[in-house]
Design an enzyme around this catalytic site. Structure first.
Site, short mmCIF file in Angstrom:
data_model
loop_
_atom_site.label_atom_id
_atom_site.label_comp_id
_atom_site.label_asym_id
_atom_site.label_seq_id
_atom_site.Cartn_x
_atom_site.Cartn_y
_atom_site.Cartn_z
N LYS A 110 -15.95 -12.58 12.12
CA LYS A 110 -15.68 -11.45 11.21
C LYS A 110 -15.86 -11.97 9.80
O LYS A 110 -15.09 -12.81 9.33
CB LYS A 110 -14.25 -10.92 11.42
CG LYS A 110 -13.84 -9.85 10.42
CD LYS A 110 -12.66 -9.04 10.92
CE LYS A 110 -12.14 -8.09 9.87
NZ LYS A 110 -11.20 -7.11 10.39
N GLU A 168 -12.28 -15.27 11.18
CA GLU A 168 -12.52 -14.44 9.99
C GLU A 168 -12.46 -15.24 8.69
O GLU A 168 -11.39 -15.41 8.11
CB GLU A 168 -11.50 -13.29 9.93
CG GLU A 168 -11.74 -12.39 8.71
CD GLU A 168 -10.76 -11.23 8.60
OE1 GLU A 168 -9.82 -11.13 9.41
OE2 GLU A 168 -10.93 -10.43 7.66
N ARG A 227 0.84 -1.21 0.00
CA ARG A 227 0.00 0.00 0.00
C ARG A 227 0.87 1.25 0.00
O ARG A 227 0.56 2.24 -0.67
CB ARG A 227 -0.96 -0.03 1.20
CG ARG A 227 -1.92 -1.19 1.02
CD ARG A 227 -3.13 -1.17 1.91
NE ARG A 227 -3.85 -2.43 1.66
CZ ARG A 227 -4.55 -3.10 2.54
NH1 ARG A 227 -4.69 -2.63 3.76
NH2 ARG A 227 -5.14 -4.22 2.22
N ARG A 261 -9.29 -1.01 5.36
CA ARG A 261 -9.19 -0.02 4.29
C ARG A 261 -10.31 1.01 4.31
O ARG A 261 -10.07 2.20 4.11
CB ARG A 261 -9.16 -0.75 2.93
CG ARG A 261 -7.83 -1.35 2.60
CD ARG A 261 -7.94 -2.38 1.51
NE ARG A 261 -8.56 -3.61 1.97
CZ ARG A 261 -8.75 -4.69 1.22
NH1 ARG A 261 -8.40 -4.67 -0.05
NH2 ARG A 261 -9.31 -5.77 1.73
N SER A 269 -14.11 -4.93 5.24
CA SER A 269 -14.57 -4.19 4.06
C SER A 269 -14.12 -4.88 2.78
O SER A 269 -14.77 -4.72 1.73
CB SER A 269 -14.15 -2.72 4.10
OG SER A 269 -12.76 -2.55 4.22
N GLY A 270 -13.03 -5.60 2.82
CA GLY A 270 -12.69 -6.53 1.75
C GLY A 270 -12.54 -5.95 0.35
O GLY A 270 -12.79 -6.65 -0.62
N GLY A 271 -12.17 -4.68 0.24
CA GLY A 271 -11.98 -4.11 -1.09
C GLY A 271 -13.23 -3.45 -1.65
O GLY A 271 -13.23 -2.97 -2.79
P1 13P Z 1 -10.39 -4.64 5.18
O1 13P Z 1 -11.56 -3.96 5.84
O2 13P Z 1 -9.43 -3.71 4.52
O3 13P Z 1 -10.81 -5.81 4.34
O4 13P Z 1 -9.51 -5.26 6.36
C1 13P Z 1 -10.11 -5.93 7.37
C2 13P Z 1 -9.28 -7.07 7.77
O5 13P Z 1 -8.96 -7.20 8.92
C3 13P Z 1 -8.88 -8.04 6.74
O6 13P Z 1 -8.31 -9.16 7.33
#
Ligand code: 13P
Length: 332
Positions: free
Chosen positions: A219, A177, A33, A292, A261-263
């Site tokens: 998660k 997660e 990033r 993110r 949020s996953g992108g």
């Molecule tokens: P994002 O919200 O950027 O997907 O990150 C959350 C996270 O902890 C991913 O493992």
């Protein structure tokens, strides 16, 4: 295992109107990033950036816990205050990412298994002394014509069990997660099918292995069409599919549910969470654990102008506030 401590921690982390901030990018993810934005990929730059995130004023109004990476929990501010002490002074729970990434699984291209069980108990002993109250372990699932395979979902569920039991022995709440990746051109129905099946496998494995369900946090990714899908999902649709999936495939006595949020675009992640909270009462706490979608504006601002830390922190706190509002259905 102290069930009372675990239950209380899970409830505190997911209590309305707060959510969790994920700042646990591994060194390589953080560096990627930084590289995109022209920031030098040094340990000092990562420390400087994380200092900004940890010291943002008033973020504790919106954030219950920070998930950190190993490097970060050991770091301090420029003037020598430990990050962990700063978080404790704001009554923010300290979380730690304990998985060590993923590798290819079996013979099906795209299947991945998460690693990191080696010496997990010893590592948690140390993190607990530093003040950690919760941990995170992420598995990823690619939607493809043959993926994720049943074997891959089962193998990741077994690892979730081992991880969760070791965490709970330490009175550390495990965040479980499973991230169904948003990459691909699949529709929302396909995402539903994969997410539902995977959640069934995970919870039947966790329950039959003695994991204490009120002392874990799920998660999850939202149920949403792939980024490359012709028809993108509207917030109301994401809310409907996701809530149906969670209602039918997650136990009601879970400690709490949070989203990654996953992108997704930042705004989209906020609108989707908000839409879920417009749909009436839910059986569990449901909030955000974004990385993110909360950090993006702050990271961009700081990369452009590293001297103006206050401007970046303001953007960070505003993003946290927007998601806090969404977590009670009040984001406009
Ligand atoms: P994002 O919200 O950027 O997907 O990150 C959350 C996270 O902890 C991913 O493992």
């Amino acid at each position: 295992m102290n069930k009372n401590t675990l239950t209380k921690t899970a409830k505190r982390l997911t209590a309305s109107p707060k959510g969790i901030l994920a700042i646990d990018e591994s060194t390589s993810t953080c560096n990627k990033r930084f590289e995109k934005l022209g920031v030098p990929t040094t340990e000092e730059k990562r420390r400087e950036y994380r200092e900004l995130l940890v010291t943002a004023k008033n973020i504790e109004k919106y954030i219950s816990g920070y998930i950190c990476f190993d490097e970060t929990v050991r770091q301090s501010t420029k003037d020598g205050k430990k990050f962990t002490e700063i978080l404790k002074s704001k009554k923010i729970d300290i979380g730690i990412k304990v998985d060590e990434g993923t590798k290819n699984f079996g013979s099906v291209l795209g299947d991945k298994i998460t690693e990191g069980l080696d010496k997990l108990s010893e590592r948690l002993d140390e993190y607990k002394k530093m003040g950690a109250t919760f941990a995170k372990w992420r598995a990823i699932y690619n939607i493809g014509s043959d993926t994720p395979s049943d074997e891959c979902m089962k193998a990741n569920a077994e690892s979730f069990v081992k991880y969760a039991l070791i965490c709970q022995e330490h009175d550390i709440v495990p965040i479980v997660e499973p991230e169904v990746l948003i990459d691909g051109d699949h529709d929302i129905e396909k995402c539903y099918e994969v997410t539902a099946k995977n959640l069934d496998i995970i919870f039947s494995t966790l329950k039959s292995s003695g994991v204490f369900i009120p002392g874990i946090i799920l998660k999850t990714s939202m149920v949403i069409a792939g980024k490359g899908a012709q028809r993108q999902s509207a917030p109301d649709e994401v809310a409907e599919f996701t809530l149906k999936c969670l209602r039918e495939h997650v136990p009601n006595d879970i400690g709490g549910i949070v989203f990654l949020s996953g992108g997704q675009d930042d705004e989209q992640a906020t609108l989707n969470l908000n839409a879920m909270h417009k749909k009436g009462k839910l059986p569990w706490s449901l909030t955000f654990s974004y990385g993110r979608a909360i950090q993006n504006p702050a990271l961009n601002s700081w990369a452009n102008n590293p001297i103006d830390v206050i401007a970046a922190q303001k953007l960070l706190v505003e993003a946290a506030k927007r998601n806090s509002l969404a977590s009670v259905g009040k984001y406009k």
